[in-house]
Write an enzyme that holds these catalytic residues in place. Structure first.
Site, PDB file in Angstrom:
ATOM      1  N   ARG A   1       0.719  -1.350   0.141  1.00  0.00           N
ATOM      2  CA  ARG A   1      -0.012  -0.060  -0.044  1.00  0.00           C
ATOM      3  C   ARG A   1       0.829   1.379   0.018  1.00  0.00           C
ATOM      4  O   ARG A   1       0.737   2.228  -0.793  1.00  0.00           O
ATOM      5  CB  ARG A   1      -0.932  -0.035   1.249  1.00  0.00           C
ATOM      6  CG  ARG A   1      -2.148  -0.674   1.093  1.00  0.00           C
ATOM      7  CD  ARG A   1      -3.158  -0.751   2.220  1.00  0.00           C
ATOM      8  NE  ARG A   1      -2.635  -1.371   3.319  1.00  0.00           N
ATOM      9  CZ  ARG A   1      -2.692  -0.582   4.477  1.00  0.00           C
ATOM     10  NH1 ARG A   1      -3.685   0.301   4.798  1.00  0.00           N
ATOM     11  NH2 ARG A   1      -2.176  -1.049   5.702  1.00  0.00           N
TER      12      ARG A   1
ATOM     13  N   ASN B   1      -6.514  -2.473   2.023  1.00  0.00           N
ATOM     14  CA  ASN B   1      -6.416  -4.051   2.124  1.00  0.00           C
ATOM     15  C   ASN B   1      -7.918  -4.381   1.878  1.00  0.00           C
ATOM     16  O   ASN B   1      -8.673  -3.648   2.545  1.00  0.00           O
ATOM     17  CB  ASN B   1      -5.849  -4.402   3.287  1.00  0.00           C
ATOM     18  CG  ASN B   1      -4.199  -4.395   3.102  1.00  0.00           C
ATOM     19  OD1 ASN B   1      -3.618  -4.090   2.232  1.00  0.00           O
ATOM     20  ND2 ASN B   1      -3.595  -4.355   4.176  1.00  0.00           N
TER      21      ASN B   1
END
Length: 95
Positions: A17, A35
């Protein structure tokens, strides 16, 4: 251009990320990354067509610690702009 991307593989717990956010900001994209509970990563990105294409290419390669098995992009034509300030790319919590 607006694109929704799901990335599958070893993409959680490996800095994917944060890497995604850095890549997006370097291309001056706006959007977010988060996520998913199924182990995938979900991305919504908006910006110039060429920047989106480069970003998608990068997502298919992944970060140095990730392993990308599959990428599912969905282009969203003529979509309204994301309610995010230009040049902001958020790293959101898991959903």
């Amino acid at each position: 251009m607006l694109i929704h991307i799901r990335v599958f593989g070893r993409v959680q717990g490996v800095g994917f990320r944060a890497w995604t956010r850095r890549k997006a900001l370097s291309l001056e994209l706006s959007g977010w990354v988060r996520n998913r509970i199924d182990g995938s990563v979900e991305i919504m990105a908006e910006g110039p067509d060429e920047a989106i294409r480069l970003f998608l290419t990068d997502c298919r390669k992944g970060s140095s610690f990730s392993r990308v098995d599959r990428v599912e992009p969905v282009y969203i034509p003529d979509a309204p702009l994301l309610p995010i300030e230009d040049g902001v790319f958020l790293n959101q919590p898991t959903v």
